[in-house]
Scaffold this motif. Sequence first.
Motif, mmCIF file in Angstrom:
data_model
loop_
_atom_site.group_PDB
_atom_site.id
_atom_site.type_symbol
_atom_site.label_atom_id
_atom_site.label_comp_id
_atom_site.label_asym_id
_atom_site.label_seq_id
_atom_site.Cartn_x
_atom_site.Cartn_y
_atom_site.Cartn_z
ATOM 1 N N ALA A 193 9.120 -0.957 8.846
ATOM 2 C CA ALA A 193 10.080 -1.932 8.328
ATOM 3 C C ALA A 193 9.409 -2.657 7.170
ATOM 4 C CB ALA A 193 10.501 -2.909 9.414
ATOM 5 N N GLU A 194 10.210 -3.386 6.408
ATOM 6 C CA GLU A 194 9.648 -4.175 5.309
ATOM 7 C C GLU A 194 10.377 -5.499 5.217
ATOM 8 O OE1 GLU A 194 10.135 -1.963 1.681
ATOM 9 O OE2 GLU A 194 12.238 -2.496 1.502
ATOM 10 N N ALA A 195 9.716 -6.443 4.586
ATOM 11 C CA ALA A 195 10.328 -7.737 4.292
ATOM 12 C C ALA A 195 9.919 -8.121 2.883
ATOM 13 C CB ALA A 195 9.876 -8.791 5.290
ATOM 14 N N ASN A 196 10.903 -8.337 2.036
ATOM 15 C CA ASN A 196 10.651 -8.800 0.672
ATOM 16 C C ASN A 196 10.874 -10.306 0.653
ATOM 17 O OD1 ASN A 196 10.055 -6.280 -0.684
ATOM 18 N ND2 ASN A 196 12.183 -5.755 -0.202
ATOM 19 N N LEU A 197 9.770 -11.048 0.533
ATOM 20 C CA LEU A 197 9.839 -12.503 0.570
ATOM 21 C C LEU A 197 10.282 -13.042 -0.781
ATOM 22 C CD1 LEU A 197 6.487 -13.291 2.418
ATOM 23 C CD2 LEU A 197 8.774 -13.109 3.407
ATOM 24 N N ALA A 198 11.261 -13.930 -0.751
ATOM 25 C CA ALA A 198 11.769 -14.583 -1.955
ATOM 26 C C ALA A 198 11.484 -16.082 -1.846
ATOM 27 C CB ALA A 198 13.270 -14.338 -2.094
ATOM 28 N N PRO A 199 11.330 -16.751 -2.993
ATOM 29 C CA PRO A 199 11.046 -18.187 -2.965
ATOM 30 C C PRO A 199 12.151 -18.983 -2.272
ATOM 31 C CG PRO A 199 10.678 -17.285 -5.161
ATOM 32 C CD PRO A 199 11.357 -16.212 -4.350
ATOM 33 N N ALA A 200 11.746 -20.086 -1.655
ATOM 34 C CA ALA A 200 12.674 -21.043 -1.040
ATOM 35 C C ALA A 200 12.155 -22.445 -1.341
ATOM 36 C CB ALA A 200 12.755 -20.819 0.467
ATOM 37 N N SER A 201 13.007 -23.419 -1.232
ATOM 38 C CA SER A 201 12.628 -24.825 -1.429
ATOM 39 C C SER A 201 11.960 -25.058 -2.781
ATOM 40 C CB SER A 201 11.720 -25.306 -0.288
ATOM 41 O OG SER A 201 12.367 -25.153 0.954
ATOM 42 N N ALA A 202 12.458 -24.417 -3.824
ATOM 43 C CA ALA A 202 11.981 -24.574 -5.202
ATOM 44 C C ALA A 202 10.522 -24.158 -5.396
ATOM 45 C CB ALA A 202 12.203 -26.005 -5.690
ATOM 46 N N SER A 203 10.030 -23.240 -4.568
ATOM 47 C CA SER A 203 8.660 -22.735 -4.732
ATOM 48 C C SER A 203 8.687 -21.495 -5.629
ATOM 49 C CB SER A 203 8.056 -22.365 -3.379
ATOM 50 O OG SER A 203 8.491 -21.085 -2.959
ATOM 51 N N ILE A 204 7.527 -20.936 -5.880
ATOM 52 C CA ILE A 204 7.433 -19.658 -6.592
ATOM 53 C C ILE A 204 6.781 -18.598 -5.697
ATOM 54 C CG2 ILE A 204 7.421 -20.713 -8.885
ATOM 55 C CD1 ILE A 204 4.328 -20.178 -8.886
ATOM 56 N N VAL A 205 6.740 -18.855 -4.398
ATOM 57 C CA VAL A 205 6.083 -17.957 -3.448
ATOM 58 C C VAL A 205 6.961 -16.739 -3.191
ATOM 59 C CG1 VAL A 205 5.149 -17.750 -1.107
ATOM 60 C CG2 VAL A 205 4.877 -19.895 -2.381
ATOM 61 N N SER A 206 6.351 -15.556 -3.282
ATOM 62 C CA SER A 206 7.076 -14.317 -3.017
ATOM 63 C C SER A 206 6.076 -13.265 -2.553
ATOM 64 C CB SER A 206 7.823 -13.838 -4.258
ATOM 65 O OG SER A 206 6.903 -13.529 -5.288
ATOM 66 N N GLY A 207 6.598 -12.151 -2.074
ATOM 67 C CA GLY A 207 5.707 -11.076 -1.650
ATOM 68 C C GLY A 207 6.463 -9.947 -0.994
ATOM 69 N N ARG A 208 5.726 -8.906 -0.684
ATOM 70 C CA ARG A 208 6.293 -7.745 0.013
ATOM 71 C C ARG A 208 5.391 -7.408 1.174
ATOM 72 N NH1 ARG A 208 5.885 -2.225 0.364
ATOM 73 N NH2 ARG A 208 7.836 -1.172 0.831
ATOM 74 N N LEU A 209 5.991 -7.284 2.340
ATOM 75 C CA LEU A 209 5.241 -6.991 3.562
ATOM 76 C C LEU A 209 5.782 -5.733 4.221
ATOM 77 C CD1 LEU A 209 5.125 -10.640 4.903
ATOM 78 C CD2 LEU A 209 3.300 -9.408 3.735
ATOM 79 N N VAL A 210 4.888 -4.941 4.770
ATOM 80 C CA VAL A 210 5.244 -3.731 5.509
ATOM 81 C C VAL A 210 4.885 -3.956 6.967
ATOM 82 C CG1 VAL A 210 4.760 -1.264 5.777
ATOM 83 C CG2 VAL A 210 4.896 -2.266 3.488
ATOM 84 N N LEU A 211 5.796 -3.581 7.851
ATOM 85 C CA LEU A 211 5.599 -3.748 9.286
ATOM 86 C C LEU A 211 5.602 -2.374 9.942
ATOM 87 C CD1 LEU A 211 7.619 -6.128 8.095
ATOM 88 C CD2 LEU A 211 7.403 -6.941 10.411
ATOM 89 N N VAL A 212 4.587 -2.101 10.748
ATOM 90 C CA VAL A 212 4.431 -0.806 11.411
ATOM 91 C C VAL A 212 4.102 -1.067 12.877
ATOM 92 C CG1 VAL A 212 3.100 1.331 11.458
ATOM 93 C CG2 VAL A 212 3.586 0.226 9.273
ATOM 94 N N PRO A 213 4.761 -0.367 13.805
ATOM 95 C CA PRO A 213 4.414 -0.563 15.212
ATOM 96 C C PRO A 213 3.011 -0.043 15.503
ATOM 97 C CG PRO A 213 6.099 1.144 15.001
ATOM 98 C CD PRO A 213 5.842 0.594 13.631
ATOM 99 N N ASP A 214 2.326 -0.693 16.440
ATOM 100 C CA ASP A 214 1.050 -0.179 16.931
ATOM 101 C C ASP A 214 1.048 -0.305 18.452
ATOM 102 O OD1 ASP A 214 0.228 -2.786 17.597
ATOM 103 O OD2 ASP A 214 -1.161 -2.963 15.937
ATOM 104 N N ALA A 215 -0.061 -0.024 19.079
ATOM 105 C CA ALA A 215 -0.123 0.043 20.543
ATOM 106 C C ALA A 215 0.233 -1.276 21.224
ATOM 107 C CB ALA A 215 -1.517 0.495 20.979
ATOM 108 N N ARG A 216 0.010 -2.407 20.576
ATOM 109 C CA ARG A 216 0.264 -3.699 21.216
ATOM 110 C C ARG A 216 1.472 -4.439 20.678
ATOM 111 N NH1 ARG A 216 -5.004 -7.023 20.737
ATOM 112 N NH2 ARG A 216 -4.046 -7.031 18.699
#
Length: 189
Positions: free
Chosen positions: A42-65
Motif C-alpha cells: 500500500a502507499e500513502a501520499n502525504l499532503a500538507p495540512a494546517s498551512a504547512s509545507i510537509v509532504s512525502g510518500r510512504l510505502v507500506l508492506v506487510p511483514d511477520a508482525r
Amino acid sequence: MRRSQLALLLPSLLVLAACGTAPEQRTAPAPVVPVVSVAKQAEANLAPASASIVSGRLVLVPDARGVHITGTIGGLQPLQTAAFHVHERGDCSAVDASSAGPHFNPANQPHGRNSAGAHHAGDMDNLRADAQGRVSVDVRLPAVTLGGGAATDIVGRALVVHANADDYRSQPAGNAGARIACGVIRATR
C-alpha cells in the motif's frame, strides 16, 4: 487430651486441612492470533495540512508482525521531532486534517508508545527530522494488517504527521499538536 487421642486426631486434621486448600488455578496463555494481510503493498501520499509545507510518500508492506512503513517526508523544521500516527478515517479533506478523525484504536486501548505497553494500534514512535527537515521513515507497526477488512486493517485509513512530539502519556492523543500532513493509505497490490 491424651497423646493417644492426639495421635489419632492429628491425621484427621491434616486430611481436613488438605481438603480445604483450593488447588492451584493455572490460566492458559491467550492464543496468539496470527496477523494476516491480504494486500501485498500500500502507499500513502502525504499532503500538507494546517498551512504547512510537509509532504512525502510512504510505502507500506506487510511483514511477520504487522506492517513495515518506509519512505521520505520533507518540509519539516530542521531537527524537528514530530508525532506520527494512523488515524481512523481515510479522509484528509479538511484544511487541518481533522477529517481523519482520532487515532486508529480498534482494541479500545489508552494512548501510549508503540514500543512499550498498552497503546492505540495506530500509535507510532516520534519522527526526527535531519538538518534539512527530512525524515527517512523506517517504522514497524505491529498487530495491524493491510487489506481484507479485519478490525486491524489500515487500508483506507490515514497517516498523519503532527507539529509536536508525542508525549506518549496525554490522553487521548499525546498532546501532539496540529496535524501538518495527511495521506490516505491505499492498497497498490
